[in-house]
Design a protein around this motif. Structure first.
Motif, short mmCIF file in Angstrom:
data_model
loop_
_atom_site.label_atom_id
_atom_site.label_comp_id
_atom_site.label_asym_id
_atom_site.label_seq_id
_atom_site.Cartn_x
_atom_site.Cartn_y
_atom_site.Cartn_z
N GLU A 132 -8.76 -8.09 -13.54
CA GLU A 132 -8.63 -9.27 -13.13
C GLU A 132 -9.37 -9.72 -11.84
O GLU A 132 -9.45 -10.84 -11.46
CB GLU A 132 -7.19 -9.67 -12.86
CG GLU A 132 -6.14 -9.40 -14.14
CD GLU A 132 -4.76 -9.53 -13.77
OE1 GLU A 132 -4.56 -10.46 -12.97
OE2 GLU A 132 -3.90 -8.87 -14.28
N VAL A 133 -9.81 -8.99 -11.28
CA VAL A 133 -10.43 -9.06 -9.91
C VAL A 133 -11.88 -9.68 -10.09
O VAL A 133 -12.87 -9.32 -10.94
CB VAL A 133 -10.71 -7.75 -8.98
CG1 VAL A 133 -11.51 -8.01 -7.82
CG2 VAL A 133 -9.42 -7.14 -8.77
N ALA A 159 0.76 -1.10 -0.01
CA ALA A 159 -0.04 0.09 -0.01
C ALA A 159 0.92 1.29 0.05
O ALA A 159 0.27 2.25 -0.31
CB ALA A 159 -0.95 0.17 1.12
N THR A 160 2.01 0.97 0.27
CA THR A 160 2.98 2.33 0.26
C THR A 160 4.11 2.23 -0.76
O THR A 160 4.87 3.19 -0.90
CB THR A 160 3.89 2.35 1.78
OG1 THR A 160 4.76 1.34 1.93
CG2 THR A 160 2.85 2.40 2.87
N ARG A 189 -9.07 -2.57 -1.64
CA ARG A 189 -9.17 -1.55 -2.68
C ARG A 189 -7.90 -1.22 -3.49
O ARG A 189 -8.22 -0.76 -4.76
CB ARG A 189 -9.39 -0.29 -1.76
CG ARG A 189 -10.60 -0.12 -0.92
CD ARG A 189 -10.74 0.99 -0.01
NE ARG A 189 -11.78 0.99 0.78
CZ ARG A 189 -12.96 1.62 0.45
NH1 ARG A 189 -12.84 2.29 -0.74
NH2 ARG A 189 -14.06 1.56 1.20
N TRP A 190 -6.62 -1.69 -2.87
CA TRP A 190 -5.39 -1.72 -3.46
C TRP A 190 -5.35 -2.56 -5.00
O TRP A 190 -5.18 -2.10 -5.91
CB TRP A 190 -4.29 -2.14 -2.90
CG TRP A 190 -2.92 -1.65 -3.44
CD1 TRP A 190 -2.19 -0.56 -3.30
CD2 TRP A 190 -2.19 -2.67 -4.01
NE1 TRP A 190 -0.99 -1.07 -4.04
CE2 TRP A 190 -0.93 -2.29 -4.55
CE3 TRP A 190 -2.39 -3.98 -4.40
CZ2 TRP A 190 -0.05 -2.80 -5.08
CZ3 TRP A 190 -1.52 -4.67 -5.16
CH2 TRP A 190 -0.20 -4.19 -5.49
N TYR A 191 -6.02 -3.76 -4.52
CA TYR A 191 -6.08 -4.65 -5.74
C TYR A 191 -7.12 -4.16 -6.69
O TYR A 191 -6.77 -4.43 -7.88
CB TYR A 191 -6.50 -6.09 -5.31
CG TYR A 191 -5.38 -7.05 -4.65
CD1 TYR A 191 -4.40 -7.21 -5.21
CD2 TYR A 191 -5.65 -7.38 -3.47
CE1 TYR A 191 -3.32 -8.32 -4.89
CE2 TYR A 191 -4.65 -8.33 -2.76
CZ TYR A 191 -3.45 -8.45 -3.47
OH TYR A 191 -2.54 -9.37 -2.89
N LYS A 192 -8.08 -3.75 -6.11
CA LYS A 192 -8.98 -3.23 -7.45
C LYS A 192 -8.61 -2.02 -8.32
O LYS A 192 -8.81 -2.20 -9.36
CB LYS A 192 -10.39 -2.70 -6.47
CG LYS A 192 -11.46 -3.69 -6.18
CD LYS A 192 -12.16 -4.11 -7.23
CE LYS A 192 -13.42 -4.87 -6.58
NZ LYS A 192 -14.50 -4.97 -7.78
N ALA A 193 -7.71 -1.18 -7.54
CA ALA A 193 -7.23 0.01 -8.20
C ALA A 193 -5.76 -0.66 -9.05
O ALA A 193 -5.93 -0.07 -10.38
CB ALA A 193 -6.56 1.05 -7.28
N LYS A 194 -5.34 -1.71 -8.82
CA LYS A 194 -4.10 -1.92 -9.59
C LYS A 194 -4.73 -3.17 -10.84
O LYS A 194 -4.01 -3.14 -11.69
CB LYS A 194 -3.19 -2.77 -8.51
CG LYS A 194 -2.36 -1.78 -7.81
CD LYS A 194 -1.42 -0.76 -8.73
CE LYS A 194 -0.62 0.17 -7.88
NZ LYS A 194 0.21 0.91 -8.65
N GLN A 245 -1.83 -10.18 -9.24
CA GLN A 245 -3.04 -10.60 -8.59
C GLN A 245 -3.20 -11.98 -8.04
O GLN A 245 -2.84 -12.98 -9.06
CB GLN A 245 -4.15 -10.40 -9.48
CG GLN A 245 -5.67 -11.23 -9.64
CD GLN A 245 -6.26 -10.41 -8.38
OE1 GLN A 245 -6.02 -9.19 -8.10
NE2 GLN A 245 -7.04 -10.92 -7.56
N PRO A 246 -3.22 -12.41 -6.75
CA PRO A 246 -3.38 -13.83 -6.24
C PRO A 246 -4.60 -14.34 -6.96
O PRO A 246 -5.59 -13.75 -6.52
CB PRO A 246 -3.36 -13.49 -4.68
CG PRO A 246 -3.91 -12.07 -4.67
CD PRO A 246 -3.42 -11.39 -5.80
N LYS A 247 -4.56 -15.53 -7.05
CA LYS A 247 -5.80 -16.49 -7.56
C LYS A 247 -5.83 -18.00 -7.24
O LYS A 247 -6.78 -18.33 -7.26
CB LYS A 247 -5.62 -16.56 -9.28
CG LYS A 247 -5.71 -15.15 -9.88
CD LYS A 247 -5.83 -15.33 -11.30
CE LYS A 247 -5.79 -13.87 -11.97
NZ LYS A 247 -5.86 -13.97 -13.50
#
Length: 311
Positions: free
Chosen positions: A298-299, A44-45, A289-294, A234-236
């Motif tokens: 793929e989410v 996140a940073t 939220r971070w995964y959604k933005a990045k 993205q982890p799956k």
């Protein structure tokens, strides 16, 4: 001769810490600057630009220092287990039991955790801190990510106080004999729940590490290059198909198991569990939220933040 350590005072301080920590983290979430500065860490940073002027955000340490938490927690929990099984060690004196218990075999008032629950809880804590220490050296991939120094100090306090919290109410009992006849159904359920959460959290950590370096072998994490360490994807795998942070969810399951073990009668363990739910729920939301933005494309559509299929 009185007790070397004031037992009821220790219980009060530990409970107060978790009540305050829970309240404080809820307050932090409502203040965007403090949330960004004190709560965010790791990936996140990673994309932050260096501030032009000095700010609280600059007071950080390496996230890889997480291993310090477990290097403290593991020997400390082992020490508490030894002291509990050896009451003559003087941590709380036999005279204290005889005088304060008035022949009832306990110190102080309130819930008295049976010896088998105290020993099992401390043994479970040994297993948890031991596995996490192992993972930090042989599973996790080091990165240049940071965490705020306040987060670091809290982590040290957490792994000092939590081993006390899960077993301290067992110190009220003078008689500490153990036997298989003391085993109850709730103990079996607590151990089983702990074992499942323990195993699934490990698999989630392995999945995250493998994602950072495809084909990585155990024991090679520290030999990676800086450029490779800072790659995120993205982890799956497994529960990542359903929730953004299954490692947080199974951490919650692990601490729920301590409550199940004691039949939800240990207030101190319950306060620890409440703190874990609130703090990891907030961290899971930030991660989602971070995964959604990045990785918006793929989410999965119904990807949950914290609790699979629910939240």
């Amino acid at each position: 001769m009185g007790p070397i350590l004031p037992l009821e005072a220790i219980i009060g301080v530990v409970r107060a810490y978790y009540v305050f920590a829970t309240f404080f983290i809820v307050v932090l979430v409502t203040v965007p600057y403090l949330r960004r500065t004190l709560l965010a860490y790791g990936k996140a940073t990673a994309d932050r630009s260096p501030p032009k002027h000095f700010s609280l955000e600059q007071i950080t340490v390496r996230k890889s220092w997480f291993w310090h938490f477990y290097a403290l927690g593991l020997p400390w929990t082992c020490t508490l287990l030894f002291l509990y099984l050896k009451p003559e060690s003087g941590f709380v004196t036999r005279e204290a039991f005889d005088r304060s218990g008035s022949g009832r075999g306990q110190v102080g008032a309130g819930y008295v955790q049976p010896p088998i629950e105290t020993v099992l809880a401390l043994a479970m804590m040994v297993a948890q801190t031991g596995r996490r220490l192992y993972e930090n050296f042989y599973v996790h991939v080091p990165s240049e990510a940071t965490m705020h120094v306040a987060h670091y100090v809290h982590g040290l306090a957490y792994y000092f106080l939590t081993p006390i919290a899960v077993g301290i109410e067992g110190w009220r009992r003078a008689e500490r004999s153990l036997g298989w006849t003391d085993l109850r159904f709730r103990h079996v359920c607590g151990i089983a729940l702990f074992a499942y959460g323990w195993y699934e959290q490990h698999l989630a950590h392995v999945a995250l590490a493998d994602l950072r370096i495809p084909g990585k072998k155990k024991g090679t994490a520290t030999s990676t290059t800086i450029s490779t360490r800072n790659v995120y994807a993205q982890p799956k795998a497994r529960w990542f198909k359903h929730v953004s942070s299954p490692h947080y969810f199974f951490e919650m399951v692990i601490y729920l198991s301590f409550c199940v073990l004691t039949g939800f009668e240990n207030l101190t363990s319950a306060l620890v569990f409440g703190y874990v739910v609130i703090s990891l729920g907030i961290e899971a939301d930030q991660s989602w939220r971070w995964y959604k933005a990045k990785f918006a494309d793929e989410v999965p559509r119904n990807w949950k933040r914290f609790i699979p299929f629910v939240l």
